[in-house]
Design a protein around this motif. Structure first.
Motif, PDB file in Angstrom:
ATOM      1  N   ARG A 131       0.873  -1.045  -0.133  1.00  0.00           N
ATOM      2  CA  ARG A 131      -0.092   0.054   0.041  1.00  0.00           C
ATOM      3  C   ARG A 131       0.914   1.312   0.017  1.00  0.00           C
ATOM      4  NH1 ARG A 131      -4.286  -1.266   4.670  1.00  0.00           N
ATOM      5  NH2 ARG A 131      -5.449   0.498   4.073  1.00  0.00           N
ATOM      6  N   GLN A 132       0.553   2.136  -0.682  1.00  0.00           N
ATOM      7  CA  GLN A 132       1.027   3.560  -1.022  1.00  0.00           C
ATOM      8  C   GLN A 132       0.827   4.457   0.260  1.00  0.00           C
ATOM      9  OE1 GLN A 132       3.977   3.525  -3.041  1.00  0.00           O
ATOM     10  NE2 GLN A 132       3.436   1.554  -3.246  1.00  0.00           N
ATOM     11  N   GLY A 133       1.208   4.241   1.464  1.00  0.00           N
ATOM     12  CA  GLY A 133       0.767   5.131   2.590  1.00  0.00           C
ATOM     13  C   GLY A 133      -0.460   4.837   3.026  1.00  0.00           C
ATOM     14  N   PRO A 134      -0.663   5.102   4.322  1.00  0.00           N
ATOM     15  CA  PRO A 134      -1.988   4.824   4.962  1.00  0.00           C
ATOM     16  C   PRO A 134      -2.983   5.916   4.814  1.00  0.00           C
ATOM     17  CG  PRO A 134      -0.537   5.904   6.540  1.00  0.00           C
ATOM     18  CD  PRO A 134       0.350   5.809   5.316  1.00  0.00           C
ATOM     19  N   GLU A 135      -4.368   5.634   4.658  1.00  0.00           N
ATOM     20  CA  GLU A 135      -5.244   6.462   4.545  1.00  0.00           C
ATOM     21  C   GLU A 135      -5.644   7.182   5.815  1.00  0.00           C
ATOM     22  OE1 GLU A 135      -5.281   3.352   3.433  1.00  0.00           O
ATOM     23  OE2 GLU A 135      -5.519   3.585   1.187  1.00  0.00           O
ATOM     24  N   MET A 175      11.343   7.929  25.952  1.00  0.00           N
ATOM     25  CA  MET A 175      10.334   7.144  25.301  1.00  0.00           C
ATOM     26  C   MET A 175       9.963   7.937  23.843  1.00  0.00           C
ATOM     27  SD  MET A 175       9.605   4.755  27.186  1.00  0.00           S
ATOM     28  CE  MET A 175       8.069   3.999  26.242  1.00  0.00           C
ATOM     29  N   PRO A 176      10.106   7.217  22.875  1.00  0.00           N
ATOM     30  CA  PRO A 176       9.750   7.900  21.606  1.00  0.00           C
ATOM     31  C   PRO A 176       8.507   8.660  21.600  1.00  0.00           C
ATOM     32  CG  PRO A 176       9.512   5.741  21.442  1.00  0.00           C
ATOM     33  CD  PRO A 176      10.140   5.837  22.723  1.00  0.00           C
ATOM     34  N   ASP A 177       8.163   9.531  20.804  1.00  0.00           N
ATOM     35  CA  ASP A 177       6.626  10.176  20.567  1.00  0.00           C
ATOM     36  C   ASP A 177       5.896   9.118  20.010  1.00  0.00           C
ATOM     37  OD1 ASP A 177       7.669  12.617  21.328  1.00  0.00           O
ATOM     38  OD2 ASP A 177       8.282  13.358  19.552  1.00  0.00           O
ATOM     39  N   LYS A 178       6.306   8.408  19.061  1.00  0.00           N
ATOM     40  CA  LYS A 178       5.463   7.212  18.537  1.00  0.00           C
ATOM     41  C   LYS A 178       6.230   6.349  17.870  1.00  0.00           C
ATOM     42  CE  LYS A 178       1.528  10.587  17.010  1.00  0.00           C
ATOM     43  NZ  LYS A 178       0.678  10.958  15.768  1.00  0.00           N
ATOM     44  N   VAL A 179       5.441   4.960  17.898  1.00  0.00           N
ATOM     45  CA  VAL A 179       6.155   3.789  17.535  1.00  0.00           C
ATOM     46  C   VAL A 179       4.791   3.409  16.489  1.00  0.00           C
ATOM     47  CG1 VAL A 179       6.848   1.512  17.995  1.00  0.00           C
ATOM     48  CG2 VAL A 179       7.252   3.379  19.633  1.00  0.00           C
ATOM     49  N   TYR A 180       5.276   2.744  15.403  1.00  0.00           N
ATOM     50  CA  TYR A 180       4.540   2.492  14.317  1.00  0.00           C
ATOM     51  C   TYR A 180       4.667   1.051  13.715  1.00  0.00           C
ATOM     52  CZ  TYR A 180       4.492   7.622  13.584  1.00  0.00           C
ATOM     53  OH  TYR A 180       4.165   8.994  13.851  1.00  0.00           O
ATOM     54  N   SER A 181       3.521   0.623  13.394  1.00  0.00           N
ATOM     55  CA  SER A 181       3.399  -0.744  12.784  1.00  0.00           C
ATOM     56  C   SER A 181       3.977  -0.677  11.105  1.00  0.00           C
ATOM     57  CB  SER A 181       2.135  -1.115  12.406  1.00  0.00           C
ATOM     58  OG  SER A 181       1.990  -2.460  11.937  1.00  0.00           O
ATOM     59  N   ARG A 182       4.473  -1.567  10.848  1.00  0.00           N
ATOM     60  CA  ARG A 182       5.469  -1.343   9.617  1.00  0.00           C
ATOM     61  C   ARG A 182       4.704  -0.890   8.492  1.00  0.00           C
ATOM     62  NH1 ARG A 182      10.389  -2.718   9.259  1.00  0.00           N
ATOM     63  NH2 ARG A 182      10.467  -4.002  10.800  1.00  0.00           N
ATOM     64  N   GLY A 183       5.100  -0.094   7.352  1.00  0.00           N
ATOM     65  CA  GLY A 183       4.290   0.651   6.414  1.00  0.00           C
ATOM     66  C   GLY A 183       3.540   1.459   6.649  1.00  0.00           C
ATOM     67  N   VAL A 187      10.372   6.205   5.476  1.00  0.00           N
ATOM     68  CA  VAL A 187      11.880   6.061   6.135  1.00  0.00           C
ATOM     69  C   VAL A 187      12.847   5.648   5.019  1.00  0.00           C
ATOM     70  CG1 VAL A 187      13.404   4.960   7.752  1.00  0.00           C
ATOM     71  CG2 VAL A 187      11.085   4.923   8.301  1.00  0.00           C
ATOM     72  N   ASP A 188      13.669   6.910   4.797  1.00  0.00           N
ATOM     73  CA  ASP A 188      14.692   6.985   3.824  1.00  0.00           C
ATOM     74  C   ASP A 188      13.891   6.366   2.556  1.00  0.00           C
ATOM     75  OD1 ASP A 188      16.715   7.602   5.838  1.00  0.00           O
ATOM     76  OD2 ASP A 188      17.053   5.256   6.015  1.00  0.00           O
ATOM     77  N   GLY A 189      13.080   7.093   1.913  1.00  0.00           N
ATOM     78  CA  GLY A 189      12.586   6.898   0.752  1.00  0.00           C
ATOM     79  C   GLY A 189      11.538   5.578   0.539  1.00  0.00           C
ATOM     80  N   GLU A 190      11.436   4.818   1.923  1.00  0.00           N
ATOM     81  CA  GLU A 190      10.728   3.627   1.633  1.00  0.00           C
ATOM     82  C   GLU A 190       9.657   3.562   2.854  1.00  0.00           C
ATOM     83  OE1 GLU A 190      13.246   0.382   1.654  1.00  0.00           O
ATOM     84  OE2 GLU A 190      14.151   0.714  -0.334  1.00  0.00           O
ATOM     85  N   TRP A 191       8.525   2.788   2.584  1.00  0.00           N
ATOM     86  CA  TRP A 191       7.672   2.563   3.629  1.00  0.00           C
ATOM     87  C   TRP A 191       8.191   1.777   4.684  1.00  0.00           C
ATOM     88  CZ3 TRP A 191       4.071   6.080   4.169  1.00  0.00           C
ATOM     89  CH2 TRP A 191       3.686   6.913   3.087  1.00  0.00           C
ATOM     90  N   GLY A 192       8.140   2.311   6.062  1.00  0.00           N
ATOM     91  CA  GLY A 192       8.926   1.182   7.094  1.00  0.00           C
ATOM     92  C   GLY A 192       8.167   1.385   8.327  1.00  0.00           C
ATOM     93  N   GLY A 193       8.578   1.263   9.615  1.00  0.00           N
ATOM     94  CA  GLY A 193       8.125   1.245  10.818  1.00  0.00           C
ATOM     95  C   GLY A 193       8.889   0.575  11.784  1.00  0.00           C
TER      96      GLY A 193
END
Length: 303
Positions: A131-135, A175-183, A187-193
């Motif tokens: 998927r190209q980014g989350p809705e 503690m980080p502000d947010k932690v994300y599920s992958r995608g 990150v660095d031009g790619e969808w990460g998490g």
């Protein structure tokens, strides 16, 4: 399924897509077996069809054996419908084929060739794509914020448990502000998490939060082109690894990890066991050890 379809909740498209993808694969498998099975003698037909089908899927990277996938991938319903249509065309062509080897002389070869070509083309198109980014995303707030795909709503309770265990951690752990599920983030031009929930593992989520906390806590070591980490690695120190395994086990609620370590050096294995063992000690002792470890690493390598 018909009851769920009325509301079309997040994840229903994935469920429907993978269901239809399985239907398409079964139809293609039947058509291929039917076609191959008419060429050799009857006792070898089924074996030949099955062997060639398995061999083809091993030799070529296809999604003909895909039955499920993570939220960060999306089944393309249009391409899946095209694949089903091609499979139906192949099955329809097989209905008109004569039996036995005489098929090669009497079959309408142009029609069979067209059916095979369309089937191969439809099978070669990948029906599952990232998927190209989350809705949108579902975020659970606590000591940090854990963000999930809408389709991962059923993991909200897991995120809440991990965040509950993160409360009261030593102040030395940033503690980080947010932690994300992958995608979910780029990150660095790619969808990460930070973690993936492909297997629905609480340890996977805890590992992602742990790595994010470690990165935030020792951010100073990344300054000056990672000079601090170079110094840390050259010393052969494994303090951060022990700290991470301690925090991961604590956030996961204890017990045994849902994975196996491999490729570890003796020093790394000792650090891992030390961190895991510390997670079973009294809370006051754990926190004192964690504070001392963070201060030691920061003062020795990150300042």
């Amino acid at each position: 399924m018909s009851v769920t379809a009325r509301t079309w909740p997040p994840g229903f498209t994935h469920y429907l897509g993978y269901l239809l993808l399985g239907v398409a694969s079964l139809m293609l498998c039947c058509g291929w077996g039917w076609l191959i099975g008419r060429l050799p003698p009857s006792r070898w037909g089924a074996l030949t069809g099955a062997f060639v089908w398995v061999l083809a899927n091993l030799a070529v990277d296809t999604d003909l054996v895909v039955v499920n996938g993570p939220a960060r991938d999306r089944p393309d319903l249009l391409l899946i419908a095209l694949r089903i249509a091609a499979a139906a065309l192949l099955l329809g062509a097989c209905l008109w084929l004569p039996l036995g080897r005489g098929m090669l002389r009497r079959a309408p070869l142009p029609a069979v060739a067209a059916a095979l070509a369309s089937t191969v083309l439809a099978s070669g198109l990948s029906a599952v794509a990232p998927r190209q980014g989350p809705e949108s995303m579902t975020c659970v707030e606590g000591a940090t914020t854990i963000c999930l795909w809408p389709e991962e709503e059923n993991y909200r309770a897991m995120a809440e448990r991990v965040l509950d265990r993160a409360d009261g951690l030593p102040a030395e752990l940033s503690m980080p502000d947010k932690v994300y599920s992958r995608g979910l983030i780029r990150v660095d031009g790619e969808w990460g998490g930070d973690f993936d929930l492909d297997s629905g593992s609480e340890w996977a989520m805890s590992d992602g939060v742990t790595r994010a906390v470690s990165a935030e806590t020792f951010a100073a070591c990344r300054e000056d082109d990672l000079a601090g980490w170079d110094k840390y690695n050259e010393a052969g120190d494994q303090s951060v690894l022990a700290l991470e395994r301690w925090l991961e086990k604590r956030l996961a609620g204890g017990g045994q990890p849902e994975y196996r370590e491999s490729g570890m050096s003796e020093a790394q294995a000792d650090a891992i066991e030390k961190g895991k063992a510390m997670a079973d000690r009294p809370a006051a002792e754990q926190e004192r050890w964690a504070r001392d470890t963070v201060r030691f690493v920061q003062e020795t390598y990150c300042d």
